[in-house]
Design a protein around this motif. Sequence first.
Motif, PDB file in Angstrom:
ATOM      1  N   TYR A  48      -2.832   7.226   6.553  1.00  0.00           N
ATOM      2  CA  TYR A  48      -2.407   6.946   5.020  1.00  0.00           C
ATOM      3  C   TYR A  48      -3.192   8.080   4.595  1.00  0.00           C
ATOM      4  N   ALA A  49      -4.352   8.077   4.859  1.00  0.00           N
ATOM      5  CA  ALA A  49      -5.005   9.741   4.860  1.00  0.00           C
ATOM      6  C   ALA A  49      -4.435  10.699   5.302  1.00  0.00           C
ATOM      7  N   VAL A  50      -3.890  11.240   6.334  1.00  0.00           N
ATOM      8  CA  VAL A  50      -3.326  12.020   6.505  1.00  0.00           C
ATOM      9  C   VAL A  50      -1.427  11.666   6.278  1.00  0.00           C
ATOM     10  N   PHE A  51      -0.851  11.175   6.072  1.00  0.00           N
ATOM     11  CA  PHE A  51       0.818  11.496   5.108  1.00  0.00           C
ATOM     12  C   PHE A  51       0.408  11.675   3.677  1.00  0.00           C
ATOM     13  N   TYR A  52      -0.671  10.910   3.513  1.00  0.00           N
ATOM     14  CA  TYR A  52      -1.375  11.110   2.303  1.00  0.00           C
ATOM     15  C   TYR A  52      -1.664  12.872   1.668  1.00  0.00           C
ATOM     16  N   PHE A  53      -2.388  13.543   2.310  1.00  0.00           N
ATOM     17  CA  PHE A  53      -2.856  15.036   2.885  1.00  0.00           C
ATOM     18  C   PHE A  53      -1.828  15.144   2.488  1.00  0.00           C
TER      19      PHE A  53
ATOM     20  N   SER B  40       6.655  21.516  -5.038  1.00  0.00           N
ATOM     21  CA  SER B  40       8.154  20.860  -5.635  1.00  0.00           C
ATOM     22  C   SER B  40       7.852  19.789  -4.533  1.00  0.00           C
ATOM     23  N   LEU B  41       8.558  18.580  -5.896  1.00  0.00           N
ATOM     24  CA  LEU B  41       8.132  17.135  -5.103  1.00  0.00           C
ATOM     25  C   LEU B  41       9.562  16.590  -4.998  1.00  0.00           C
ATOM     26  N   THR B  42      10.319  15.800  -4.661  1.00  0.00           N
ATOM     27  CA  THR B  42      11.154  15.489  -4.786  1.00  0.00           C
ATOM     28  C   THR B  42      11.268  13.775  -4.656  1.00  0.00           C
ATOM     29  N   ASP B  43      11.985  13.186  -5.200  1.00  0.00           N
ATOM     30  CA  ASP B  43      12.447  11.755  -4.886  1.00  0.00           C
ATOM     31  C   ASP B  43      12.551  11.373  -3.156  1.00  0.00           C
ATOM     32  N   ASP B  44      13.516  12.987  -2.811  1.00  0.00           N
ATOM     33  CA  ASP B  44      13.489  12.016  -1.065  1.00  0.00           C
ATOM     34  C   ASP B  44      12.576  12.513  -0.803  1.00  0.00           C
ATOM     35  N   ASP B  45      11.559  13.147  -1.281  1.00  0.00           N
ATOM     36  CA  ASP B  45      10.421  13.332  -0.854  1.00  0.00           C
ATOM     37  C   ASP B  45       8.525  12.050  -1.138  1.00  0.00           C
ATOM     38  N   ILE B  46       9.239  11.434  -1.960  1.00  0.00           N
ATOM     39  CA  ILE B  46       8.575  10.013  -1.998  1.00  0.00           C
ATOM     40  C   ILE B  46       8.806   9.625  -1.261  1.00  0.00           C
ATOM     41  N   ASN B  47      10.182   8.810  -1.021  1.00  0.00           N
ATOM     42  CA  ASN B  47      11.164   8.148   0.002  1.00  0.00           C
ATOM     43  C   ASN B  47      10.618   8.087   1.557  1.00  0.00           C
ATOM     44  N   LEU B  48      10.505   9.586   1.589  1.00  0.00           N
ATOM     45  CA  LEU B  48       9.967   9.448   2.650  1.00  0.00           C
ATOM     46  C   LEU B  48       8.870   9.501   2.951  1.00  0.00           C
ATOM     47  N   PHE B  49       7.738   9.816   2.490  1.00  0.00           N
ATOM     48  CA  PHE B  49       6.413   9.395   2.238  1.00  0.00           C
ATOM     49  C   PHE B  49       7.001   7.379   2.506  1.00  0.00           C
ATOM     50  N   ILE B  50       6.788   7.060   1.794  1.00  0.00           N
ATOM     51  CA  ILE B  50       6.779   5.329   2.273  1.00  0.00           C
ATOM     52  C   ILE B  50       7.481   4.570   3.703  1.00  0.00           C
ATOM     53  N   VAL B  51       7.988   5.585   4.140  1.00  0.00           N
ATOM     54  CA  VAL B  51       9.451   4.953   4.377  1.00  0.00           C
ATOM     55  C   VAL B  51       8.740   5.240   6.107  1.00  0.00           C
ATOM     56  N   ALA B  52       8.259   6.910   6.312  1.00  0.00           N
ATOM     57  CA  ALA B  52       7.999   7.032   7.173  1.00  0.00           C
ATOM     58  C   ALA B  52       6.421   6.544   7.050  1.00  0.00           C
ATOM     59  N   SER B  53       5.285   6.621   7.006  1.00  0.00           N
ATOM     60  CA  SER B  53       4.081   6.154   6.771  1.00  0.00           C
ATOM     61  C   SER B  53       4.237   4.397   7.139  1.00  0.00           C
ATOM     62  N   GLU B  54       4.973   3.587   6.531  1.00  0.00           N
ATOM     63  CA  GLU B  54       5.129   2.353   7.266  1.00  0.00           C
ATOM     64  C   GLU B  54       6.162   1.935   8.039  1.00  0.00           C
ATOM     65  N   ALA B  55       6.503   3.475   9.195  1.00  0.00           N
ATOM     66  CA  ALA B  55       7.095   3.357  10.037  1.00  0.00           C
ATOM     67  C   ALA B  55       6.198   3.157  11.569  1.00  0.00           C
TER      68      ALA B  55
ATOM     69  N   LEU C  78       0.462  -1.318   0.313  1.00  0.00           N
ATOM     70  CA  LEU C  78      -0.135   0.063  -0.120  1.00  0.00           C
ATOM     71  C   LEU C  78       0.785   1.456  -0.190  1.00  0.00           C
ATOM     72  N   ALA C  79       1.726   1.169   0.545  1.00  0.00           N
ATOM     73  CA  ALA C  79       2.558   2.926   0.796  1.00  0.00           C
ATOM     74  C   ALA C  79       3.040   2.553  -0.709  1.00  0.00           C
ATOM     75  N   ARG C  80       3.926   1.639  -0.804  1.00  0.00           N
ATOM     76  CA  ARG C  80       4.505   1.691  -2.448  1.00  0.00           C
ATOM     77  C   ARG C  80       3.287   2.478  -4.042  1.00  0.00           C
ATOM     78  N   ALA C  81       2.222   1.369  -3.434  1.00  0.00           N
ATOM     79  CA  ALA C  81       1.255   1.667  -4.311  1.00  0.00           C
ATOM     80  C   ALA C  81       0.734   3.359  -4.151  1.00  0.00           C
ATOM     81  N   LEU C  82      -0.351   3.622  -3.056  1.00  0.00           N
ATOM     82  CA  LEU C  82      -0.232   5.533  -2.480  1.00  0.00           C
ATOM     83  C   LEU C  82       0.950   6.270  -2.921  1.00  0.00           C
ATOM     84  N   SER C  83       2.495   6.010  -2.995  1.00  0.00           N
ATOM     85  CA  SER C  83       3.970   6.579  -3.373  1.00  0.00           C
ATOM     86  C   SER C  83       3.423   6.579  -5.005  1.00  0.00           C
ATOM     87  N   VAL C  84       2.925   6.289  -6.028  1.00  0.00           N
ATOM     88  CA  VAL C  84       2.736   6.563  -7.325  1.00  0.00           C
ATOM     89  C   VAL C  84       1.403   7.087  -7.562  1.00  0.00           C
ATOM     90  N   LEU C  85       0.355   6.946  -6.905  1.00  0.00           N
ATOM     91  CA  LEU C  85      -0.519   8.268  -6.765  1.00  0.00           C
ATOM     92  C   LEU C  85      -0.147   9.096  -6.686  1.00  0.00           C
TER      93      LEU C  85
END
Length: 230
Positions: free
Chosen positions: A180-185, A196-211, A118-125
């Motif tokens: 996930y709703a909060v992180f995505y918002f 701005s949305l960088t690679d690091d932002d997207i990686n942070l979304f994945i890792v932080a939400s998973e954690a 789910l973390a990776r799928a939402l990051s794609v969206l």
Amino acid sequence: MKDLLNALGLFTDIKFFKNKKTDSENKYTLCYFPLIGFLLGLILILWYIVADKTGFGIVEGIVAAVIVSAVTGNVHFGVIFDYIGRSLAAIAYIMFLVVVFLPYTLKEIVIVTGVFILARALSVLLFIDNDYIEDGIYKNLALKLQRFAVSIITVVWIMAAVALIQMMSILSFIAVFITYAVFYFVFSRRARFKKSLTDDDINLFIVASEAVILVEIFAGMYLPRILERL
């Protein structure tokens, strides 16, 4: 197949795939991004099946943490712990994973597989239609992808992830959904605010939400026992 190999090379830390050169056009590479989460979960499931039969005890959680770190860790350590250095970040990340994985049973690992997907799928969206995404791996892939196909397949991955996560209690499931709703918002608003949305932002979304969700699963295992004693 070439797009799959490219996804494995880009989004895992497995040297074999990183050294694998392909002439992929990357039209469907992002379709396989959630698959990385599934494969990671599958490795953990197989490990827990073996460990349960052999009674490894504490080693079970330690190996699980090493598996997660070895497969996906390198791009994430610097994202979260950049100010303390990559080596210390790796140690801190592995220690965190050991703590949360120690009490997990096979059922929790199946649920965690859904979290990884789910973390990776939402990051794609999060980034495929984001006008503010900056140059990097994700933008390069987003520019080349077949948008309709990737969007449909990503939604299917989300449905599959929800099917695994719903094995949790209803309260835990709601907590994951809200997280996930909060992180995505937050990340969407942050990208619009910063433009701005960088690679690091997207990686942070994945890792932080998973954690956060790994901690929620961990707490969900212990809180009922604590409340029973009160």
